[in-house]
Design an enzyme around this catalytic site. Structure first.
Site, PDB file in Angstrom:
ATOM      1  N   TYR A  54      29.518  32.536  48.037  1.00  0.00           N
ATOM      2  CA  TYR A  54      30.730  32.459  48.498  1.00  0.00           C
ATOM      3  C   TYR A  54      31.057  31.917  49.509  1.00  0.00           C
ATOM      4  O   TYR A  54      30.329  31.807  50.034  1.00  0.00           O
ATOM      5  CB  TYR A  54      31.357  33.831  47.859  1.00  0.00           C
ATOM      6  CG  TYR A  54      31.601  34.912  46.584  1.00  0.00           C
ATOM      7  CD1 TYR A  54      31.966  34.158  45.806  1.00  0.00           C
ATOM      8  CD2 TYR A  54      31.818  35.889  47.036  1.00  0.00           C
ATOM      9  CE1 TYR A  54      31.693  34.596  44.665  1.00  0.00           C
ATOM     10  CE2 TYR A  54      31.861  37.111  45.876  1.00  0.00           C
ATOM     11  CZ  TYR A  54      31.902  35.970  44.548  1.00  0.00           C
ATOM     12  OH  TYR A  54      32.439  36.715  43.091  1.00  0.00           O
ATOM     13  N   SER A 158      26.531  39.574  35.676  1.00  0.00           N
ATOM     14  CA  SER A 158      28.317  39.578  35.486  1.00  0.00           C
ATOM     15  C   SER A 158      28.498  38.211  34.526  1.00  0.00           C
ATOM     16  O   SER A 158      27.283  37.628  34.454  1.00  0.00           O
ATOM     17  CB  SER A 158      28.398  39.213  37.062  1.00  0.00           C
ATOM     18  OG  SER A 158      29.803  38.847  36.772  1.00  0.00           O
ATOM     19  N   ASN A 159      29.110  38.359  34.205  1.00  0.00           N
ATOM     20  CA  ASN A 159      29.687  37.501  32.522  1.00  0.00           C
ATOM     21  C   ASN A 159      28.733  37.583  31.841  1.00  0.00           C
ATOM     22  O   ASN A 159      28.346  36.339  31.375  1.00  0.00           O
ATOM     23  CB  ASN A 159      29.495  35.992  33.352  1.00  0.00           C
ATOM     24  CG  ASN A 159      30.793  36.559  34.468  1.00  0.00           C
ATOM     25  OD1 ASN A 159      31.820  36.571  34.199  1.00  0.00           O
ATOM     26  ND2 ASN A 159      30.491  35.555  35.812  1.00  0.00           N
ATOM     27  N   TRP A 207      36.433  41.716  37.894  1.00  0.00           N
ATOM     28  CA  TRP A 207      37.114  40.583  38.839  1.00  0.00           C
ATOM     29  C   TRP A 207      38.537  39.832  38.194  1.00  0.00           C
ATOM     30  O   TRP A 207      38.748  39.640  36.557  1.00  0.00           O
ATOM     31  CB  TRP A 207      35.711  39.112  39.242  1.00  0.00           C
ATOM     32  CG  TRP A 207      35.702  38.920  37.677  1.00  0.00           C
ATOM     33  CD1 TRP A 207      34.552  38.759  36.964  1.00  0.00           C
ATOM     34  CD2 TRP A 207      35.843  37.397  37.627  1.00  0.00           C
ATOM     35  NE1 TRP A 207      33.860  37.796  36.513  1.00  0.00           N
ATOM     36  CE2 TRP A 207      35.241  37.317  36.292  1.00  0.00           C
ATOM     37  CE3 TRP A 207      36.674  36.276  37.706  1.00  0.00           C
ATOM     38  CZ2 TRP A 207      35.035  35.503  35.608  1.00  0.00           C
ATOM     39  CZ3 TRP A 207      36.592  35.112  36.831  1.00  0.00           C
ATOM     40  CH2 TRP A 207      36.242  34.997  36.449  1.00  0.00           C
ATOM     41  N   GLY A 213      45.461  35.720  40.779  1.00  0.00           N
ATOM     42  CA  GLY A 213      47.152  35.043  41.402  1.00  0.00           C
ATOM     43  C   GLY A 213      48.234  34.815  40.448  1.00  0.00           C
ATOM     44  O   GLY A 213      49.354  34.425  40.919  1.00  0.00           O
ATOM     45  N   SER A 262      42.018  40.196  47.921  1.00  0.00           N
ATOM     46  CA  SER A 262      43.355  40.223  49.204  1.00  0.00           C
ATOM     47  C   SER A 262      42.182  40.275  50.580  1.00  0.00           C
ATOM     48  O   SER A 262      42.025  41.343  51.064  1.00  0.00           O
ATOM     49  CB  SER A 262      44.727  40.384  48.835  1.00  0.00           C
ATOM     50  OG  SER A 262      45.415  40.282  49.975  1.00  0.00           O
TER      51      SER A 262
HETATM   52  P1  NAP Z   1      42.852  38.259  41.945  1.00  0.00           P
HETATM   53  O1  NAP Z   1      43.569  39.824  42.532  1.00  0.00           O
HETATM   54  O2  NAP Z   1      43.043  38.289  40.785  1.00  0.00           O
HETATM   55  O3  NAP Z   1      43.614  37.536  43.583  1.00  0.00           O
HETATM   56  C1  NAP Z   1      43.751  37.638  45.136  1.00  0.00           C
HETATM   57  C2  NAP Z   1      44.747  36.205  44.730  1.00  0.00           C
HETATM   58  O4  NAP Z   1      45.947  36.846  44.446  1.00  0.00           O
HETATM   59  C3  NAP Z   1      44.411  36.479  46.251  1.00  0.00           C
HETATM   60  O5  NAP Z   1      44.992  34.787  46.825  1.00  0.00           O
HETATM   61  C4  NAP Z   1      45.465  36.901  46.794  1.00  0.00           C
HETATM   62  O6  NAP Z   1      46.573  35.943  48.086  1.00  0.00           O
HETATM   63  C5  NAP Z   1      46.426  36.465  45.145  1.00  0.00           C
HETATM   64  N1  NAP Z   1      47.572  37.695  45.662  1.00  0.00           N
HETATM   65  C6  NAP Z   1      47.735  39.183  45.757  1.00  0.00           C
HETATM   66  N2  NAP Z   1      48.233  39.276  45.333  1.00  0.00           N
HETATM   67  C7  NAP Z   1      49.326  38.725  45.635  1.00  0.00           C
HETATM   68  C8  NAP Z   1      51.481  38.502  45.258  1.00  0.00           C
HETATM   69  N3  NAP Z   1      51.443  39.749  45.619  1.00  0.00           N
HETATM   70  N4  NAP Z   1      51.524  37.563  45.700  1.00  0.00           N
HETATM   71  C9  NAP Z   1      50.909  36.130  45.519  1.00  0.00           C
HETATM   72  N5  NAP Z   1      49.754  36.181  45.785  1.00  0.00           N
HETATM   73  C10 NAP Z   1      49.036  37.279  45.530  1.00  0.00           C
HETATM   74  O7  NAP Z   1      41.329  38.335  42.768  1.00  0.00           O
HETATM   75  P2  NAP Z   1      40.095  37.177  42.846  1.00  0.00           P
HETATM   76  O8  NAP Z   1      39.941  36.662  43.782  1.00  0.00           O
HETATM   77  O9  NAP Z   1      40.344  36.167  41.598  1.00  0.00           O
HETATM   78  O10 NAP Z   1      39.070  37.973  42.328  1.00  0.00           O
HETATM   79  C11 NAP Z   1      38.516  39.297  42.708  1.00  0.00           C
HETATM   80  C12 NAP Z   1      37.060  39.052  43.334  1.00  0.00           C
HETATM   81  O11 NAP Z   1      36.788  40.035  42.481  1.00  0.00           O
HETATM   82  C13 NAP Z   1      36.370  38.926  44.479  1.00  0.00           C
HETATM   83  O12 NAP Z   1      36.722  38.506  45.272  1.00  0.00           O
HETATM   84  C14 NAP Z   1      34.993  38.796  44.142  1.00  0.00           C
HETATM   85  O13 NAP Z   1      34.572  39.383  44.458  1.00  0.00           O
HETATM   86  C15 NAP Z   1      34.897  39.193  42.492  1.00  0.00           C
HETATM   87  N6  NAP Z   1      34.544  37.628  41.686  1.00  0.00           N
HETATM   88  C16 NAP Z   1      33.858  37.265  40.367  1.00  0.00           C
HETATM   89  C17 NAP Z   1      33.588  36.699  39.546  1.00  0.00           C
HETATM   90  C18 NAP Z   1      32.339  36.516  38.938  1.00  0.00           C
HETATM   91  O14 NAP Z   1      31.938  35.884  38.564  1.00  0.00           O
HETATM   92  N7  NAP Z   1      31.815  37.451  38.940  1.00  0.00           N
HETATM   93  C19 NAP Z   1      34.499  35.548  39.441  1.00  0.00           C
HETATM   94  C20 NAP Z   1      35.930  35.753  40.203  1.00  0.00           C
HETATM   95  C21 NAP Z   1      35.539  36.509  41.320  1.00  0.00           C
HETATM   96  P3  NAP Z   1      46.026  37.242  49.453  1.00  0.00           P
HETATM   97  O15 NAP Z   1      44.708  36.823  49.799  1.00  0.00           O
HETATM   98  O16 NAP Z   1      46.878  36.262  50.459  1.00  0.00           O
HETATM   99  O17 NAP Z   1      46.978  38.332  49.035  1.00  0.00           O
END
Ligand code: NAP
Length: 297
Positions: A54, A158-159, A207, A213, A262
């Site tokens: 990351y 994962s996955n 995830w 977003g 976030s």
């Molecule tokens: P998500 O909650 O689906 O997306 C987060 C994104 O959405 C951020 O950029 C956030 O921006 C935006 N967002 C949230 N609320 C919003 C709103 N009201 N309006 C506009 N944009 C908004 O989660 P994700 O970050 O994709 O994934 C979460 C976690 O899962 C990651 O941090 C990681 O730890 C894990 N992950 C794991 C894998 C895997 O392969 N195992 C893959 C991907 C992710 P803001 O920051 O501005 O709120």
């Protein structure tokens, strides 16, 4: 001095987990990172999800700096990280991105994560993506020796497909499969991974619960349909779209742990608020229907 992990019997992931994939984009200085962690803990989010890759291999260190600054925080949290993806970057000029769950690479990355996170033990380490060249016997031996050495308390993946999970689980106990699930991405409902989690009583981690977003910003037909349906339900229930999305995931009987993405504490608060919402099946299926674009058969 590496920080100390909580005692082993204290391991229980918080219902909502905080994800650190995007921490490098948040541009928080060290005191602000400490404050962010404290505020997450105050909300009852005690588990933090990392991966070696990351933030272009920098995210763990950003978090570790905060722990070094406030070492007492470490005993109040569970640290989850992942390894197994060799991602091309300036410091890692691989010919191409690929997966590597070999003994040497997993050991090297675990030891690097311990240094980055400034801790003596990782509570949970996941193999990030299934390595087609993974030898389950060899990998299980590596899990066992890193556990014996006290470097990793427990393991997961994962996955991974159900077959990939079963193969490794037969050689070494796994505690979770971290999967993608959201109102915009429902494959896990049908591919057997969530059924397997329920069958084994191993709670999955989830995830991208907001579709990364896309739930808010997407202008493709599916995102527009889902957002429209969810806005109507959220207004009727008097909750935010974020809370509704987390409640939709938490409604699944495999008892998933959704991971926030976030950097804004307000959005973590909205995620945690979902723990007090139990969706009616009709609302849950209305979101399913909007996502698929057709009624249930
Ligand atoms: P998500 O909650 O689906 O997306 C987060 C994104 O959405 C951020 O950029 C956030 O921006 C935006 N967002 C949230 N609320 C919003 C709103 N009201 N309006 C506009 N944009 C908004 O989660 P994700 O970050 O994709 O994934 C979460 C976690 O899962 C990651 O941090 C990681 O730890 C894990 N992950 C794991 C894998 C895997 O392969 N195992 C893959 C991907 C992710 P803001 O920051 O501005 O709120």
């Amino acid at each position: 001095m590496p920080t100390q992990a909580p005692p082993d019997h204290a391991f229980e992931m918080s219902p909502v987990v905080a994800g650190l994939w995007r921490i490098a984009d948040w541009e928080l200085d060290v005191p602000a990172r400490v404050r962010w962690i404290e505020q997450a803990l105050e909300l009852g989010i005690t588990s933090f999800d990392h991966a070696d890759i990351y933030g272009d291999y920098r995210a763990e260190s950003l978090f570790g700096e905060a722990l070094q600054h406030a070492p007492a925080l470490r005993r109040r949290m569970q640290l989850v990280t992942k390894c197994g993806i060799r991602l091309r970057s300036a410091q890692r000029p691989y010919r191409l991105n690929h997966y590597d769950a070999s003994a040497d690479y997993v050991r090297a990355q675990v030891e690097q994560s311990l240094r980055n996170l400034r801790t003596e033990q990782l509570d949970l380490v996941l193999i990030h993506r299934p390595d087609y060249l993974m030898d389950a016997t060899v990998l299980a031996d590596t899990f066992a020796s890193l556990t014996r050495e006290g470097k990793v308390a427990r393991w997961g993946v994962s996955n991974h497909t159900t077959g990939q999970f079963a193969l490794l689980h037969a050689h070494h106990p796994l505690v979770t499969n971290q999967l993608e699930l959201s109102p915009l991405h429902m494959q896990a409902l049908d591919d057997g991974t969530l059924d397997q989690a329920q069958q084994l009583g191993l709670r999955p981690m989830i995830w991208s619960p907001l579709g990364g977003g896309r739930l808010f910003a997407g202008d493709d037909p599916q995102a527009l349909r889902v957002r429209g349906e969810m806005e109507a339900i959220a207004a009727r229930l008097g909750i935010s779209l974020t809370t509704l999305a987390f409640a939709w995931i938490l409604r699944h009987p495999s008892r998933p742990h959704p991971i926030t993405g976030s950097g804004r504490i307000e959005r973590l608060r909205e995620a945690v608020a979902a723990l007090d919402v139990t969706l009616e099946a009709e609302d849950w299926y209305a979101i399913w229907t909007a996502s698929k674009g057709h009624p249930v058969p």
